[in-house]
Design a protein around this motif. Sequence first.
Motif, short mmCIF file in Angstrom:
data_model
loop_
_atom_site.label_atom_id
_atom_site.label_comp_id
_atom_site.label_asym_id
_atom_site.label_seq_id
_atom_site.Cartn_x
_atom_site.Cartn_y
_atom_site.Cartn_z
N ASP A 34 0.84 -1.21 0.00
CA ASP A 34 0.00 0.00 0.00
C ASP A 34 0.87 1.25 0.00
OD1 ASP A 34 -2.19 -1.61 0.04
OD2 ASP A 34 -2.69 -1.30 2.15
N ALA A 35 1.97 1.19 0.77
CA ALA A 35 2.86 2.36 0.85
C ALA A 35 3.49 2.64 -0.51
CB ALA A 35 3.95 2.10 1.90
N LEU A 36 3.92 1.58 -1.19
CA LEU A 36 4.54 1.76 -2.52
C LEU A 36 3.54 2.37 -3.50
CD1 LEU A 36 6.59 -1.35 -3.68
CD2 LEU A 36 7.33 1.01 -3.41
N THR A 37 2.32 1.87 -3.46
CA THR A 37 1.29 2.36 -4.38
C THR A 37 0.99 3.83 -4.10
OG1 THR A 37 0.34 0.15 -4.40
CG2 THR A 37 -1.05 1.91 -5.23
N ALA A 38 0.85 4.17 -2.81
CA ALA A 38 0.55 5.57 -2.45
C ALA A 38 1.72 6.48 -2.83
CB ALA A 38 0.26 5.66 -0.95
N MET A 39 2.94 6.00 -2.61
CA MET A 39 4.11 6.82 -2.96
C MET A 39 4.12 7.16 -4.45
SD MET A 39 7.50 5.51 -1.03
CE MET A 39 7.19 4.36 0.27
#
Length: 283
Positions: A34-39
């Motif tokens: 999720d963090a990668l996608t949001a970044m």
Amino acid sequence: MEMNNCGMEPAQKDRTPFSDIDALSAQMSEIVLDALTAMGRHPEIQRVRRVAFDSLGPRPGQRLLDAGSGSGDVARMLAGMVGGSGEVLALDYSASLTATAIDRHDGSNVRYLTGDVCALDLPDDCVDGVWCERVLQHVDDADRAIAELARVTRPGGRICLVDTDWGSLAFDGMPAGLGEVVMAHVRGHFTPKQHDMGRTLRRRLVAAGLTRLTATPVTCFFATPESAAVVLPMVNPEVPVEVWATPPGLRDEWLACVEAAGASGTFLAVLTIWVVTGTVPGR
Ligand SMILES: C[S@@+](CC[C@H](N)C(=O)[O-])C[C@H]1O[C@@H](n2cnc3c(N)ncnc32)[C@H](O)[C@@H]1O
């Protein structure tokens, strides 16, 4: 689409969550994804990527390698740039992230592989260019990885490295010195032990013999805690408490100060991400 497996280097487990995503708990690997996608959706990361796309200059018909491609979002963007006559190899160490990348496949000309950027199972001179974004800070030997990227790139091809300089991270609006204390504790947990990868990229490409170097520091600016939290785990209250390596109370004190600075409009954070590109010389 093709997948192969590579051996796991135990030393990587001692580094950041991104060094070996497959070794994480299901809950943590979901958080990381999720963090990668949001970044990737954050305007500041998109600004960094625009600089990198310009610097690499993908052209129709090229075959490119996205080394450490994560969920494959950039590989698919690159595929749009090289067109139907080109191809992108999206390679990542994590089999689970590669599976996610395959799930997100959009029909573009991307081939998904698992592999280690430090020991690529690819022939010499097989690609026209390389994209490697926020990966080298997580590997044990960045110079070995760069040598591998140069080996698989044909002479005249371009290698574009994008990496964070965590040593550049600075805050304002919170009590003086508190950010530095927190950073000292989270180093090696939220951020790699090697804090300065971004600023070392240029000299690493010089040492690897690449030519026509460009180096662009892009300073990302975050004016609210919410915006910063997408890229900076140390201001993100959603990051599970057990991941914090801070003494009791410090996390809560720090996050309360972050929240107060946000509420008063005085929060500020800056982080420099470097875009460094070079050409592989003739052999
Ligand atoms: C911060 S993420 C960046 C992903 C992607 N480049 C992006 O910008 O969205 C770091 C990625 O590097 C991968 N990685 C870490 N060590 C690697 C290695 N030795 N070889 C290949 N990929 C690696 C991780 O699995 C993860 O997908």
